[in-house]
Design an enzyme around this catalytic site. Structure first.
Site, short mmCIF file in Angstrom:
data_model
loop_
_atom_site.label_atom_id
_atom_site.label_comp_id
_atom_site.label_asym_id
_atom_site.label_seq_id
_atom_site.Cartn_x
_atom_site.Cartn_y
_atom_site.Cartn_z
N GLY A 20 0.83 -1.21 0.00
CA GLY A 20 0.00 0.00 0.00
C GLY A 20 0.86 1.25 0.00
O GLY A 20 1.75 1.39 0.84
N GLY A 23 -0.99 7.16 2.59
CA GLY A 23 -0.35 7.92 3.66
C GLY A 23 0.36 7.05 4.68
O GLY A 23 1.53 7.30 5.02
N GLY A 25 1.34 3.84 4.48
CA GLY A 25 2.41 3.05 3.88
C GLY A 25 3.63 3.91 3.60
O GLY A 25 4.77 3.52 3.88
N ASP A 229 -7.92 -4.85 0.43
CA ASP A 229 -7.09 -5.99 -0.01
C ASP A 229 -6.28 -6.61 1.13
O ASP A 229 -6.21 -7.84 1.24
CB ASP A 229 -6.16 -5.55 -1.15
CG ASP A 229 -6.94 -5.03 -2.35
OD1 ASP A 229 -8.06 -5.53 -2.59
OD2 ASP A 229 -6.44 -4.14 -3.05
N GLN A 248 -18.11 4.11 9.53
CA GLN A 248 -18.57 5.49 9.62
C GLN A 248 -19.31 5.90 8.35
O GLN A 248 -18.80 5.75 7.24
CB GLN A 248 -17.38 6.42 9.81
CG GLN A 248 -17.77 7.89 9.86
CD GLN A 248 -16.69 8.72 10.50
OE1 GLN A 248 -15.73 9.13 9.85
NE2 GLN A 248 -16.80 8.95 11.79
N LEU A 260 -17.11 13.09 -1.27
CA LEU A 260 -17.08 13.68 0.06
C LEU A 260 -17.15 15.21 0.01
O LEU A 260 -16.53 15.84 -0.83
CB LEU A 260 -15.78 13.27 0.75
CG LEU A 260 -15.46 13.91 2.10
CD1 LEU A 260 -16.42 13.44 3.17
CD2 LEU A 260 -14.03 13.57 2.51
N THR A 262 -16.24 17.95 2.83
CA THR A 262 -15.57 17.94 4.14
C THR A 262 -16.42 18.51 5.28
O THR A 262 -17.20 19.45 5.09
CB THR A 262 -14.23 18.70 4.10
OG1 THR A 262 -13.69 18.73 5.43
CG2 THR A 262 -14.41 20.14 3.63
N GLU A 394 -5.89 2.85 7.96
CA GLU A 394 -7.29 2.42 8.00
C GLU A 394 -7.42 0.89 8.01
O GLU A 394 -8.38 0.35 8.56
CB GLU A 394 -8.06 3.00 6.81
CG GLU A 394 -9.57 2.81 6.92
CD GLU A 394 -10.37 3.59 5.89
OE1 GLU A 394 -9.81 4.51 5.28
OE2 GLU A 394 -11.56 3.27 5.70
N ARG A 405 -15.00 7.39 14.51
CA ARG A 405 -13.81 8.21 14.35
C ARG A 405 -14.16 9.69 14.31
O ARG A 405 -15.16 10.08 13.72
CB ARG A 405 -13.09 7.84 13.04
CG ARG A 405 -11.92 8.72 12.74
CD ARG A 405 -11.14 8.23 11.55
NE ARG A 405 -11.78 8.39 10.27
CZ ARG A 405 -11.89 9.55 9.61
NH1 ARG A 405 -11.42 10.67 10.15
NH2 ARG A 405 -12.46 9.60 8.44
N LEU A 411 -5.97 11.13 9.28
CA LEU A 411 -4.65 11.53 8.78
C LEU A 411 -3.61 11.48 9.90
O LEU A 411 -2.46 11.12 9.67
CB LEU A 411 -4.70 12.92 8.14
CG LEU A 411 -5.49 13.06 6.84
CD1 LEU A 411 -5.37 14.47 6.28
CD2 LEU A 411 -5.03 12.06 5.79
#
Lengths: 594, 245
Positions: A20, A23, A25, A229, A248, A260, A262, A394, A405, A411
């Site tokens: 992955g 962020g 990874g 995965d 969520q 999305l 925000t 995640e 969350r 993040l």
């Protein structure tokens, strides 16, 4: 086509392997790049295409910029309360106290944060944030780069991985974990999407940083690639998943499109209205109003719709009103939202409200880990570390989010625990930690699913089965849940498993065969969906994002615990929540109101 | 009905690329081109293209739509249909791996070449480095690039010299770091671009500006770099001001 086995595929050997390139990874790989260990990031897309790029509002952290008296303990209090008390307090403490260091590091790496007049990082209010342990009113704790914080963060991490010379296997797809006889993880079977070449990627440490699986639902804010995965691989290998009933639903997905919008919109002063133009959150959460917890806001919206006060022809959504903020604020603080809204809702928020509806957004559950990213399994109710397997972001359930969350905490989770896993792996491998070799049979076994799909001459259509799966999840495991419906859902999934095990891969070609990838992704989606369904059906209470019509109350006596789904027995066990932070007093469970 | 003409090439079976026409009922709702492609893929699973976010922020699905580069996921079919037809081809100028998927190695190599990361060798403070809102504003229109390659692959100069001309996407990022008040390597960055090819092969054709799906302006950034390179006195000032920060 050729059947793969351990002797006709090549082996590539690494010290550490990160599956992955989002962020979490890339924060892990950045830490490892400096270590001299032989590392590779395996990503099914070029890293900046990962879903972190879609994060908008920001990264929540007590850096004391908006409020010089801000305190990470207040952030911790909010997070524990937000989790409805099943977040692990040792992990939340670690995230909130280490957070400022991780955010300042990102700034030093070049992340283009928005700024206050004094030159410090801009912070905006987000839902569920308070000062002084809930007693001091709304806090502004979410550090932002306009409304493109995820994009800025992901690109900054990729850029710094280039700087440090990280090794990427881009557009490689990991299929299954390889386990040795001691059930240690020794790497993965993977193939190059571009050439189709299959390899055993052997590693002393395998880090799952594969993100969420929002695509188990038909309506989701998640990218098309969010197919769970890593979790799918772990479940197939028999490793448990924790708190899978906790999904969520973000209050503001664009109606019809799912994209999305925000929470920062409400942080900047936007609010939700029903068909009568009423700011209805004032009724449901008199104090926090539109900035109550996401689960609370999403449920309130659904109730408004169910009670006939929805907007539009079908009365099936509500509006997010932003026009009163004025063009200047919208263009400076929410430019990406204006763009998305024009493209996907045909609405310019400067003049008109955006049609929105609660939309699947985030998987609070995942592979259970400690703060070092080490994966856990259980044997006779006792935690055991899985040698060689790590999980971050995640995909993991460390658990800092518990049953719900808070906005901006994902993040922070990525960078804090990506970094922590990287530090731990370096130390562990330098002091001789590692795993034994897998033998030929072990490797052959891990090639099974790939060989099976490659040899399919008939069977079910991937697109059709995926749609069926998503519709079952959407209908039976949505914002509100009921035992009798969920029972039907679990049964329907039983039929779908049959189909998922007999998919037809028509196109057997090697070069950039995305239909092979999609078939394997569907198998991962299915594993995640089944874990979700069984955990949801068996948790007989309402807590955080898990809201049941037939068990409306939180039941601390029986369910103040994690759920642990066992994929072999298909049963749900209980696992203790950590209530023992090191530096502060335990936050005891209280009634959760906003 | 509409005809979608798609460039097809599978290196394992095709000696030459060809165009395949898919006739499909025009959807009642105005959907995005990516959604239309997904529907076609259900009919013919062998069509290959990249996609991820489906909302115009990840940069995966850049392709040539009726002769103009763009992102499939934010192009409504109402805009793409011309005379009941849509022509889809891979981004021009890069080797084709399969169908609409191009090999972006050279594009990424140019990005790597400009050192796309903040360089500041002074000891960072315990907190963040300060930056005024005015200085931060200078990064707007630069940092938002999604590396979709629509601009560079629409640029004739990049087609000619993909190995030597940095191209609009990477030059935009080169300027993003030059413009960052926290970066102290402006002189070195400019020096690295001062050869006859890296920047100077830009002839202001403006295709980059016309196609950018994020409405960014690489041409303006390239202009800034050129004028900094040309103005020796200005260059000295920059080096001096870098020393201060």
């Amino acid at each position: 086509m050729e059947t793969y086995n351990s002797s006709n595929i090549k082996t590539l050997e690494f010290d550490a392997l990160i599956i992955g390139g989002g962020g979490s990874g890339m924060r892990t790989s950045l830490e490892l790049a400096k270590s001299g260990l032989k590392t590779a990031v395996v990503s099914k897309v070029f890293p900046t295409r990962s879903h972190t790029v879609s994060a908008q509002g920001g990264i929540t952290c007590a850096i004391a910029s908006a409020d010089p008296n801000d305190d990470w303990r207040w952030h911790m209090y909010d997070t524990v309360k937000g989790s409805d008390y099943i977040g692990d307090q040792d992990a939340i403490e670690y995230m909130c106290s280490e957070g400022p260091k991780a955010v300042f590091e990102l700034e030093h790496m070049g992340l283009p944060f928005s700024r206050f007049d004094n030159g410090r990082i801009y912070q905006r209010p987000f839902g569920g944030q308070s000062k002084d342990f809930g007693k001091g009113g709304q806090a502004a704790r979410t550090c932002a780069a306009a409304d493109r914080t995820g994009h800025a963060l992901l690109h900054t991490l990729y850029q710094n991985n280039i700087k440090e010379g990280s090794n990427f296997l881009n557009e490689w797809f990991a299929v299954d974990l390889v386990l040795n006889q001691a059930k240690e993880v020794t790497g993965v079977i993977a193939f190059s999407i571009e050439s189709g070449e299959v390899a055993y990627l052997k590693s002393q440490a395998t880090v799952m940083a594969t993100g969420g699986a929002g695509r188990i639902y038909s309506s989701t804010t998640n990218a098309l690639i969010n197919t769970g995965d890593g979790l799918g691989m772990a479940l197939r290998a028999g490793f448990p998943a924790q708190d899978m009933e906790m999904w969520q639903f973000h209050p503001t997905g664009i109606y019809g499109a799912g994209s999305l919008v925000t929470e920062g919109c409400r942080g900047e002063g936007g609010y939700l209205i029903n068909a009568e133009g009423e700011r209805f959150m004032e009724r449901y959460a008199p104090n926090a109003k539109d900035l109550a917890g996401r689960d609370v806001v999403a449920r309130s919206m659904v109730l408004e719709i169910l009670e006939g006060r929805g907007c539009g022809e079908n009365k099936d959504h509500v509006f997010l009103k932003l026009d009163h903020l004025g063009a200047d604020v919208l263009n400076a603080k929410l430019p990406g939202i204006c763009e998305l809204s024009r493209t996907f809702a045909g609405v310019d928020p400067v003049y008109n409200p955006i049609p929105v509806v609660p939309t699947c957004h985030y998987m609070m559950g995942g592979t259970p880990t400690n703060i070092h990213g080490q994966a856990y399994t259980q044997s006779n109710g006792v935690d055991e570390i899985v040698s060689g397997l790590f999980s971050v972001g995640e995909a993991a359930c460390v658990s800092v989010h518990g049953a719900n969350r808070l906005g901006g905490n994902s993040l922070l989770d990525l960078v804090v625990f990506g970094r922590a896993a990287g530090i731990h792996i370096q130390e562990a491998l330098k002091t001789g930690g590692g795993v034994a070799n897998a033998d030929k049979d072990d490797i052959d076994q891990a090639l099974d699913s790939l060989n099976k799909i490659n040899s399919s001459n008939e069977g079910f259509e991937v697109a059709e089965v995926k749609r069926e799966l998503q519709s079952v999840m959407q209908n039976y495991f949505g914002v509100f849940r009921r035992g009798d419906y969920m029972e039907k859902g679990v049964a329907a999934l039983g039929d779908i498993r049959e189909k998922v095990s007999n998919l037809h891969l028509k196109d057997k070609s090697m070069a950039f065969n995305t239909s092979r990838v999609e078939a394997l992704e569907l198998q991962n989606l299915f594993e995640v969906a089944e874990a979700t369904a069984i955990a949801s059906f068996q948790r007989t209470e309402s807590r955080g994002a898990h809201a049941r019509d037939d068990f409306k109350e939180r039941d601390d006596e029986n369910w103040l615990c994690h759920s642990l789904y066992d994929p072999i027995q298909k049963t749900l066990n209980k696992r203790d929540v950590n209530f023992a932070p090191a530096q502060v007093e335990t936050f005891e469970p209280k009634v959760r109101t906003y | 009905m509409i005809d979608v003409n798609i460039y097809r090439y599978n290196p394992e079976t095709d000696k030459f690329p060809y165009t395949q026409t898919y006739s499909i009922k025009k959807p009642e709702k105005d959907i995005m081109l990516l959604e239309l492609l997904n529907l076609l893929k259900e009919q013919d699973s062998s069509i290959s293209y990249r996609r991820s976010c489906r909302e115009g922020v990840c940069g995966s699905d850049g392709m040539n739509i009726n002769g103009k580069n763009g992102l499939a996921c934010i192009t409504p079919i109402s805009e793409a249909i011309k005379n009941n037809k849509i022509e889809l081809r891979p981004l021009p100028g890069l080797p084709v791996i399969r169908d609409l998927v191009v090999d972006m190695t050279e594009f990424y190599a140019q990005y790597d070449k400009i050192k796309p990361f903040l360089q500041n060798e002074t000891q960072p403070p315990a907190q963040e480095r300060l930056q005024s809102p005015e200085d931060r504003d200078k990064l707007d229109g630069l940092y938002e690039c999604i590396l979709c390659a629509c601009c560079s692959t629409s640029c004739p100069s990049f087609w000619w010299n993909p190995d030597k001309f940095v191209g609009p996407a990477a030059l935009l990022q080169a300027y993003r770091f030059i413009a960052d008040s926290r970066d102290t390597k402006t002189a070195e960055r400019l020096e690295g671009l001062s050869d006859p090819f890296s920047v100077y092969r830009c002839h202001g054709i403006m295709n980059c500006v016309n196609v950018c799906p994020k409405d960014l302006n690489p041409n303006k950034a390239i202009g800034e770099i050129k004028s900094m390179l040309l103005s020796d006195s200005k260059k000295e000032n920059i080096i001096a001001s870098d020393g201060m920060s």
